[in-house]
Scaffold this motif. Structure first.
Motif, PDB file in Angstrom:
ATOM      1  N   THR A  26       0.904  -0.936  -0.117  1.00 15.42           N
ATOM      2  CA  THR A  26       0.431   0.321   0.220  1.00 15.42           C
ATOM      3  C   THR A  26       1.297   1.220  -0.226  1.00 15.42           C
ATOM      4  O   THR A  26      -0.025   2.219  -0.382  1.00 15.42           O
ATOM      5  CB  THR A  26      -1.100  -0.031   1.530  1.00 15.42           C
ATOM      6  OG1 THR A  26      -0.097  -0.058   2.270  1.00 15.42           O
ATOM      7  CG2 THR A  26      -1.628  -1.344   1.310  1.00 15.42           C
ATOM      8  N   MET A  27       2.104   1.147   0.074  1.00 13.42           N
ATOM      9  CA  MET A  27       3.040   2.258   0.165  1.00 13.42           C
ATOM     10  C   MET A  27       2.960   2.965  -0.995  1.00 13.42           C
ATOM     11  O   MET A  27       3.836   2.692  -1.593  1.00 13.42           O
ATOM     12  CB  MET A  27       4.205   2.378   0.838  1.00 13.42           C
ATOM     13  CG  MET A  27       4.476   2.000   1.879  1.00 13.42           C
ATOM     14  SD  MET A  27       5.883   1.331   3.026  1.00 13.42           S
ATOM     15  CE  MET A  27       6.968   2.880   2.927  1.00 13.42           C
ATOM     16  N   PRO A  28       3.267   3.625  -1.661  1.00 14.21           N
ATOM     17  CA  PRO A  28       3.323   4.605  -2.317  1.00 14.21           C
ATOM     18  C   PRO A  28       4.828   4.571  -3.469  1.00 14.21           C
ATOM     19  O   PRO A  28       6.036   4.399  -2.555  1.00 14.21           O
ATOM     20  CB  PRO A  28       3.121   6.360  -2.705  1.00 14.21           C
ATOM     21  CG  PRO A  28       2.562   6.796  -1.269  1.00 14.21           C
ATOM     22  CD  PRO A  28       2.986   5.228  -0.442  1.00 14.21           C
ATOM     23  N   GLY A  29       4.782   4.201  -4.777  1.00 13.70           N
ATOM     24  CA  GLY A  29       5.817   3.304  -5.211  1.00 13.70           C
ATOM     25  C   GLY A  29       6.328   1.809  -4.755  1.00 13.70           C
ATOM     26  O   GLY A  29       7.067   1.806  -6.033  1.00 13.70           O
ATOM     27  N   ALA A  30       5.185   1.157  -4.430  1.00 10.41           N
ATOM     28  CA  ALA A  30       5.703  -0.166  -3.606  1.00 10.41           C
ATOM     29  C   ALA A  30       4.746  -0.848  -4.043  1.00 10.41           C
ATOM     30  O   ALA A  30       4.050  -0.395  -4.415  1.00 10.41           O
ATOM     31  CB  ALA A  30       6.207  -0.088  -2.322  1.00 10.41           C
ATOM     32  N   GLY A  31       5.502  -2.109  -3.846  1.00  9.56           N
ATOM     33  CA  GLY A  31       4.662  -3.421  -4.170  1.00  9.56           C
ATOM     34  C   GLY A  31       4.051  -3.640  -5.471  1.00  9.56           C
ATOM     35  O   GLY A  31       5.584  -3.867  -6.793  1.00  9.56           O
ATOM     36  N   PHE A  32       3.074  -4.119  -6.051  1.00  3.89           N
ATOM     37  CA  PHE A  32       3.004  -4.474  -7.447  1.00  3.89           C
ATOM     38  C   PHE A  32       2.895  -3.732  -8.389  1.00  3.89           C
ATOM     39  O   PHE A  32       2.164  -2.112  -8.585  1.00  3.89           O
ATOM     40  CB  PHE A  32       0.975  -4.970  -7.867  1.00  3.89           C
ATOM     41  CG  PHE A  32       0.876  -6.038  -6.274  1.00  3.89           C
ATOM     42  CD1 PHE A  32       1.396  -7.521  -7.180  1.00  3.89           C
ATOM     43  CD2 PHE A  32       0.288  -5.593  -5.073  1.00  3.89           C
ATOM     44  CE1 PHE A  32       0.777  -8.868  -6.856  1.00  3.89           C
ATOM     45  CE2 PHE A  32      -0.457  -6.927  -4.772  1.00  3.89           C
ATOM     46  CZ  PHE A  32      -0.067  -8.473  -4.789  1.00  3.89           C
TER      47      PHE A  32
END
Ligand code: PMT
Length: 214
Positions: free
Chosen positions: A169-175
């Protein structure tokens, strides 16, 4: 001291669980993180087999790629390739469930009662845990906020050498992003927070931590 080349087995991308010839269950993984790991490992001089779910990415040069679609196919490709591997990195977002039945013809809206019966897919990491031996196993944990407690639980339950806790859910992170921001958690309680940077930089750090474990 000269660095020893290792054989990496890496999974990447989503799995796709078909309901009929036109519909499936899946998730938002694009394979970017797993492909970055494959690239980083090859660049560091290692041999890499990459088991990829359905993604649209080009294989990094020098990587042996095996394409799969479902979680069951991914499990069988992992089991087949594991005996030859020194390191297994489970970056794929494996679907936890699949439709209980597959219809070989397109299901008619009128024939559906609004309920979809699902069955659990096997957990690949748990299934292959007895074959770990002295191989290095690294997992990821995709969580929606406060990932550490859940990631630690998964690391212990799946017998991992370390886990990459990924708050998606962090901006710029994950999927689907080109960047990521993760915490590496180790069974001895050590942790290392990697601030927002390219997935390739994150991948290089993970590969270098694996080299130091050897
Ligand atoms: O592909 P991208 O778009 O670049 O996105 C990257 C990512 C968000 C998919 C990646 O960074 C990530 O977090 N991957 C793990 C996703 C996931 O499935 O996490 P999980 O917490 O549900 O699973 C925990 C671990 O068990 C993972 O190592 C997973 O590969 C493994 N697992 C999960 C289910 C299953 N049936 N078998 C497994 O082996």
């Amino acid at each position: 001291m000269e660095k020893q080349a290792m054989k990496f087995l890496i999974t990447a991308g989503p799995t796709r669980e078909p309901l009929d010839p036109v519909r499936f269950l899946s998730n938002r993984s694009t394979g970017k993180m797993g492909f970055a790991l494959a690239y980083a490992a090859v660049q560091a001089g290692h041999e890499v087999t990459l088991i990829a779910g359905p993604v649209t990415l080009e294989s990094p040069e020098g990587v042996r790629r095996v394409d799969v679609e479902t979680a069951l196919e991914m499990l069988s490709a992992v089991e087949k390739n594991l005996p030859d591997a020194d390191v297994y990195i489970s970056c794929a977002a494996v679907a936890d469930w699949r439709p209980a039945t597959y219809s070989p013809v397109k299901l008619k809206k009128s024939g559906m009662d609004g309920e979809l019966r699902l069955v659990r897919n096997p957990d690949i990491l748990k299934t292959i845990r007895p074959q770990k031996g002295n191989r290095i196993f690294v997992g990821f944990a995709a969580e929606t906020g406060m990932p550490e407690a859940e990631a630690k639980r998964k690391m212990l339950e799946k017998g991992l050498d370390f886990i990459v806790a990924n708050d998606v859910t962090m901006p710029g992170a994950g999927f689907a992003t080109d960047t990521n921001c993760v915490t590496l958690l180790f069974p001895n309680g050590e942790k290392s927070f990697l601030t927002l940077r390219s997935k390739l930089e994150i991948a290089k750090e993970i590969v270098s931590r694996i080299e130091r474990l050897r």
